[in-house]
Design a protein around this motif. Sequence first.
Motif, short mmCIF file in Angstrom:
data_model
loop_
_atom_site.label_atom_id
_atom_site.label_comp_id
_atom_site.label_asym_id
_atom_site.label_seq_id
_atom_site.Cartn_x
_atom_site.Cartn_y
_atom_site.Cartn_z
N CYS A 41 0.85 -1.19 0.00
CA CYS A 41 0.00 0.00 0.00
C CYS A 41 0.89 1.24 0.00
N ILE A 42 0.64 2.11 -0.97
CA ILE A 42 1.41 3.34 -1.11
C ILE A 42 0.43 4.51 -1.04
N GLU A 43 0.81 5.54 -0.31
CA GLU A 43 -0.04 6.72 -0.18
C GLU A 43 0.05 7.60 -1.43
N VAL A 44 -1.06 8.25 -1.74
CA VAL A 44 -1.10 9.26 -2.80
C VAL A 44 -1.75 10.52 -2.25
N ASP A 45 -1.40 11.66 -2.82
CA ASP A 45 -1.95 12.91 -2.30
C ASP A 45 -3.33 13.23 -2.84
N ASP A 46 -3.75 12.57 -3.94
CA ASP A 46 -5.07 12.82 -4.51
C ASP A 46 -5.56 11.53 -5.17
N ILE A 47 -6.34 10.76 -4.44
CA ILE A 47 -6.78 9.44 -4.92
C ILE A 47 -7.64 9.57 -6.18
N ASN A 48 -8.50 10.58 -6.25
CA ASN A 48 -9.37 10.72 -7.42
C ASN A 48 -8.58 11.09 -8.67
N ALA A 49 -7.62 11.98 -8.54
CA ALA A 49 -6.77 12.34 -9.68
C ALA A 49 -5.94 11.14 -10.11
N SER A 50 -5.48 10.34 -9.15
CA SER A 50 -4.68 9.17 -9.51
C SER A 50 -5.52 8.16 -10.28
N VAL A 51 -6.78 7.97 -9.87
CA VAL A 51 -7.67 7.04 -10.58
C VAL A 51 -7.86 7.48 -12.02
N MET A 52 -8.17 8.76 -12.22
CA MET A 52 -8.39 9.26 -13.58
C MET A 52 -7.13 9.11 -14.43
N ASP A 53 -5.99 9.48 -13.87
CA ASP A 53 -4.72 9.42 -14.59
C ASP A 53 -4.35 7.98 -14.94
N LEU A 54 -4.50 7.07 -13.98
CA LEU A 54 -4.14 5.68 -14.23
C LEU A 54 -5.06 5.03 -15.26
N LYS A 55 -6.33 5.38 -15.24
CA LYS A 55 -7.25 4.86 -16.26
C LYS A 55 -6.84 5.34 -17.65
N GLU A 56 -6.43 6.60 -17.76
CA GLU A 56 -5.95 7.13 -19.04
C GLU A 56 -4.70 6.38 -19.51
N LYS A 57 -3.90 5.93 -18.57
CA LYS A 57 -2.68 5.20 -18.90
C LYS A 57 -2.92 3.70 -19.07
N LYS A 58 -4.21 3.32 -19.09
CA LYS A 58 -4.62 1.93 -19.32
C LYS A 58 -4.18 0.98 -18.20
N ILE A 59 -4.09 1.49 -16.98
CA ILE A 59 -3.81 0.65 -15.81
C ILE A 59 -5.17 0.22 -15.25
N ARG A 60 -5.35 -1.08 -15.11
CA ARG A 60 -6.62 -1.59 -14.63
C ARG A 60 -6.76 -1.37 -13.12
N ILE A 61 -7.93 -0.90 -12.73
CA ILE A 61 -8.27 -0.67 -11.32
C ILE A 61 -9.36 -1.66 -10.96
N LEU A 62 -9.21 -2.31 -9.80
CA LEU A 62 -10.09 -3.43 -9.47
C LEU A 62 -11.47 -3.05 -8.96
N SER A 63 -11.74 -1.76 -8.79
CA SER A 63 -13.09 -1.31 -8.45
C SER A 63 -13.35 -0.02 -9.22
N GLU A 64 -14.59 0.24 -9.48
CA GLU A 64 -14.93 1.44 -10.26
C GLU A 64 -14.55 2.72 -9.52
N ASP A 65 -14.81 2.74 -8.23
CA ASP A 65 -14.54 3.92 -7.41
C ASP A 65 -13.75 3.52 -6.17
N PRO A 66 -13.06 4.49 -5.55
CA PRO A 66 -12.36 4.18 -4.29
C PRO A 66 -13.34 3.73 -3.22
N LYS A 67 -12.88 2.83 -2.35
CA LYS A 67 -13.65 2.38 -1.19
C LYS A 67 -12.91 2.83 0.05
N ILE A 68 -13.59 2.83 1.17
CA ILE A 68 -12.95 3.19 2.44
C ILE A 68 -12.18 1.97 2.93
N GLY A 69 -10.90 2.17 3.25
CA GLY A 69 -10.04 1.08 3.70
C GLY A 69 -9.97 0.98 5.21
N ALA A 70 -9.06 0.16 5.69
CA ALA A 70 -8.93 -0.13 7.12
C ALA A 70 -8.52 1.09 7.94
#
Length: 178
Positions: free
Chosen positions: A126-155
């Motif tokens: 697990c690695i921290e990011v400063d903006d989870i929503n921006a990272s999701v959009m950016d990674l999707k543009e880079k064709k990196i598969r994300i295992l859920s459509e939206d972020p979920k609340i973690g532990a």
Amino acid sequence: MASLLKAVAAVSGAVGLFSRLQTSAPKVKALSTSQSSHQVAGPVWNLGRLNHVAIAVPDLEKAKAFYENVLGAQVSEVVPVPEHGVSVVFVNLENTKMELLHPLGNDSPIAGFLQRNKAGGMHHVCIEVDDINASVMDLKEKKIRILSEDPKIGAHGKPVIFLHPKDCGGVLVELEQA
């Protein structure tokens, strides 16, 4: 004096050999992934520190006792995280944490992992990011598969996403909002 000259000649020969090795050594290319389209993250979001390494365990109490009683680590109480189908224990280390994972029921992804790995093992980083929503959009543009459509609340009570291991060098990567 003769022995001194022999020593100087030996060193000179070694230096000459080292110089030839340096100039004749082939250049090593940078390690590349199967998808050459990966790019470095832009200024929209930044990768932070390692938050934890997660280990799936078949017996949570036994694993908790090992880290606490044998290794002397500071260990949290068991925390159920039903949104992810797991119970977790955090082992606090000086520079990061370890997260011990145990399935909450048979539908848990950790139950499947433990069926394939009876003794348990490393599950994800697990690695921290400063903006989870921006990272999701950016990674999707880079064709990196994300295992859920939206972020979920973690532990830790913060939004998280998981990146597909096949896009991350065989490692399941969790990104957590810092």
